[in-house]
Design an enzyme around this catalytic site. Structure first.
Site, PDB file in Angstrom:
ATOM      1  N   HIS A 175     -85.780 -27.212  -5.275  1.00  0.00           N
ATOM      2  CA  HIS A 175     -86.020 -28.597  -4.865  1.00  0.00           C
ATOM      3  C   HIS A 175     -87.170 -29.206  -5.669  1.00  0.00           C
ATOM      4  O   HIS A 175     -87.066 -30.338  -6.167  1.00  0.00           O
ATOM      5  CB  HIS A 175     -86.335 -28.614  -3.360  1.00  0.00           C
ATOM      6  N   GLU A 176     -88.255 -28.457  -5.811  1.00  0.00           N
ATOM      7  CA  GLU A 176     -89.413 -28.977  -6.554  1.00  0.00           C
ATOM      8  C   GLU A 176     -89.108 -29.098  -8.045  1.00  0.00           C
ATOM      9  O   GLU A 176     -89.578 -30.033  -8.704  1.00  0.00           O
ATOM     10  CB  GLU A 176     -90.629 -28.077  -6.319  1.00  0.00           C
ATOM     11  N   HIS A 179     -87.536 -32.343  -8.891  1.00  0.00           N
ATOM     12  CA  HIS A 179     -88.495 -33.446  -9.097  1.00  0.00           C
ATOM     13  C   HIS A 179     -89.027 -33.427 -10.533  1.00  0.00           C
ATOM     14  O   HIS A 179     -89.290 -34.486 -11.116  1.00  0.00           O
ATOM     15  CB  HIS A 179     -89.653 -33.330  -8.111  1.00  0.00           C
ATOM     16  N   GLU A 261     -85.877 -37.441  -2.126  1.00  0.00           N
ATOM     17  CA  GLU A 261     -85.786 -36.183  -1.386  1.00  0.00           C
ATOM     18  C   GLU A 261     -84.338 -35.775  -1.177  1.00  0.00           C
ATOM     19  O   GLU A 261     -83.985 -34.603  -1.288  1.00  0.00           O
ATOM     20  CB  GLU A 261     -86.508 -36.303  -0.039  1.00  0.00           C
TER      21      GLU A 261
END
Length: 634
Positions: A175-176, A179, A261
């Site tokens: 997930h990070e 980004h 998100e």
């Protein structure tokens, strides 16, 4: 997910968001200007003063202009101050949150497991290995921060590494990394700086209000009542304007953050092919007593950076993250609403055995298929590359792996990789380091001679990437010596090639970061530097000049109808540096075209050598295009 389209979209969104915030700032400056002007006129005596009605005098262009400049200067200086605080990138955020660097400073098995997951993810995706910071917080949360992949960090809480199993940690880290791929990090830091400037108006108003109230209490009587009342009104007006501006900014920030998100959650599932990883982490947050709430005093300032909501913020338009149950159902549509028992212990933390490396799956593919797959995986992750990354890390000699994670020995690793590029020049290069390099580093270099000599060619870039987070910790004096030594090693090569330069460039750019540049140029405007890089790539596959020219022609064919002229070699490193610096201005489509042309140079003869594969990956990394290791080279 199209990496180049995502990057360009992030830049467009950043521009639109900045424009929206500028409109908000202008509106707030106008409101604050009018309030300050009215207060100044009233404090001078209102209608009794010669000069007409208060409102008319308050609207005097000179007065309005002076006040507007003052208020605007306050916002700009506040934003600039915060920007300068954050110019170190992700490290500044992690240290402000009280994080402790894990790279080279692991203290227990949980911390080592977390570091392993991040390193595997970085190697599998072709991104620079980020620094990893641990926040001693019981909550389950994480963040990625930085201006670019070179200065990115991943932060993780103690609660996350203790309560999440390996698959769940992998989902959070994926997930990070989304980004990082999508260009969200720079946008997030710009939001922090802009909102700080807006907040400063309210803080100044608060200070004026408190100071005036204090003087009234101490002064007593009616002396200067009009002036003090005016100052109270001024303080109140500035507070209202400042906090209304901050509210508007937070609404904009929250709206952008919520959508990013959802995208990052979907990308994590796409990368790991396992919805149970990130889904399990979200469920444990919902069941955990502390949840994802952080206790750091400045947690609110970075609220939009976190994996999950880090503060007890209002819901609705001010929520920086979507509701937890909605996020869970998006990644796990069959979820029945039940959460894991809070008494349930996480897995023992043993590393799951990597499946068979997917290189077996890719064997037999011709060069064109291999390079097409490589281009398709830019900015992507999948289980095959994660398995391959774990295999590569397991295959590294333990002595080299330990040295790459040691603050002192990391420099020896970098020297050793460059020295062992050409066996014939090792002795001469080693002598060049005497009297310049730190004696302790030279002893480490000598101790690593055997494993460095046996290091497979396709592991060199991986080893350097592991060492870069430790090299970033060098002092200014240490780094100056380190860079001087690297330059001496490169200069001593008998026949330096583009791979020598590219590995040197990866090291320097990885430690120093990349200067911010506008990416607005098409490839048609940068044909000369593109020809330099294509010619160097063409020569990497063969020492025969005719063969190199054929490789170059194959690469240029990918750019038709664009025509480029072959640049005879060898090319000086200074010219390669200058060419790459110019090519970093390429927009997304331009970088896509350039990488396709470089791939055409590589595949023209039907094979992909390790040297070509490593040069291709190093150039992609230098252009901020994360390219995973090729799964089949020969």
């Amino acid at each position: 997910m199209d990496f180049f389209a995502a990057q360009d979209r992030a830049r467009r969104n950043t521009g639109r968001l900045v424009l929206l915030l500028v409109v908000a700032v202008v509106s707030l400056v106008a409101m604050a200007t009018l309030a300050v002007a009215l207060v100044m006129v009233i404090s001078e005596g209102g209608q009794q003063q010669a000069g007409g009605e208060p409102l008319a005098r308050a609207l005097d262009p000179y007065l309005l202009g002076s006040v507007a400049l003052g208020v605007l200067a306050l916002v700009v200086l506040g934003s600039l101050f915060k920007h300068l605080q954050l110019r170190a990138g992700g490290r500044a955020v992690a240290e402000a949150m009280g994080g402790r660097l894990l790279n080279g400073n692991v203290r227990d098995a949980d911390e080592q497991r977390m570091l392993n997951v991040v390193e595997e993810m970085a190697i599998a995706s072709g991104t620079p290995v980020p620094a990893v910071y641990l926040l001693e917080e019981p909550a389950i949360n994480a963040f990625a921060a930085g201006h670019s992949p070179q200065d990115a960090v991943v932060g993780i809480t103690r609660g996350a590494i203790e309560r999440l199993d390996r698959d769940e940690l992998q989902g959070v880290v994926a997930h990070e990394f989304s980004h990082i791929f999508n260009g969200d990090m720079r946008l997030n830091l710009r939001l922090v700086a802009l909102l700080h400037g807006l907040l400063l108006i309210g803080l100044v108003g608060h200070m004026v209000l408190r100071g005036t109230a204090g003087r009234r209490m101490l002064g007593g009587g009616n002396r200067n009542n009009n002036g003090q009342a005016a100052m109270l009104a001024l303080g109140a007006a500035l507070m209202v304007v400042g906090y209304v501006g901050t509210l508007c900014g937070n609404i904009i920030k929250a709206a952008v953050s919520r959508q990013r998100e959802f995208l990052a959650d979907a990308s994590a599932v796409q990368f790991t092919r396992d919805p149970n990883g990130i889904g399990g982490a979200l469920k444990k947050i919902g069941d955990h007593q502390q949840g994802s709430q952080l206790e750091a005093s400045n947690a609110a300032e970075f609220s939009h950076l976190y994996f999950s909501r880090g503060i007890r913020a209002a819901s609705g338009m001010l929520a920086t993250h979507p509701p937890l149950d909605e996020r869970i159902r998006r990644v796990d549509p069959q979820w029945d609403g039940e959460l894991p028992s809070s008494a349930e212990r996480r897995d023992s933390g043993e590393e799951t055995a990597a499946g068979p490396a997917s290189s077996g799956e890719s064997r037999g593919r011709d060069a064109r298929q291999l390079m097409a797959m490589a281009l398709a995986t830019i900015g992507q992750l999948d289980q095959a590359h994660l398995d391959d990354a774990r295999r590569r890390l397991d295959a590294l000699d333990p002595r080299l792996l330990e040295a790459a994670h040691d603050p002192g020995a990391a420099r020896a690793v970098a020297y050793g990789v460059l020295i062992h590029l050409e066996p014939g020049t090792r002795a001469a290069q080693r002598e060049l380091l005497e009297g310049v390099a730190d004696p302790g580093v030279l002893r480490e270099l000598d101790a690593l001679e055997e494993p460095l000599a046996a290091l497979p060619a396709d592991q060199r870039l991986v080893l350097l990437e592991l060492a870069i987070p430790l090299l970033k910790q060098l002092s200014t004096a240490q780094y100056a010596t380190f860079k001087l030594c690297l330059e001496r090693l490169i200069a001593a090569e008998a026949a330096p090639g583009a791979l020598h330069w590219a590995l040197y460039r990866v090291l320097v750019q990885g430690v120093e970061g990349r200067h911010s540049r506008r990416r607005d140029r098409a490839l048609t405007a940068l044909t000369e530097p593109a020809a330099v890089l294509l010619s160097s790539m063409a020569r990497a596959g063969s020492d025969d000049d005719d063969e190199a020219r054929r490789a170059f022609a194959a690469g240029v064919a990918e750019l038709a109808p664009l025509a480029l002229d072959y640049v005879p070699g060898p090319t000086a490193f200074a010219e390669l540096d200058m060419s790459l610096d110019r090519l970093q201005r390429l927009n997304g489509e331009g970088r896509r075209q350039l990488l396709a042309a470089l791939a055409g140079c590589v595949e023209h003869d039907g094979r992909v050598s390790v040297r070509e594969a490593e040069l291709f990956r190093a150039l992609a990394e230098a252009l901020d295009c994360p390219l995973p290791p090729l799964l089949d080279t020969h």
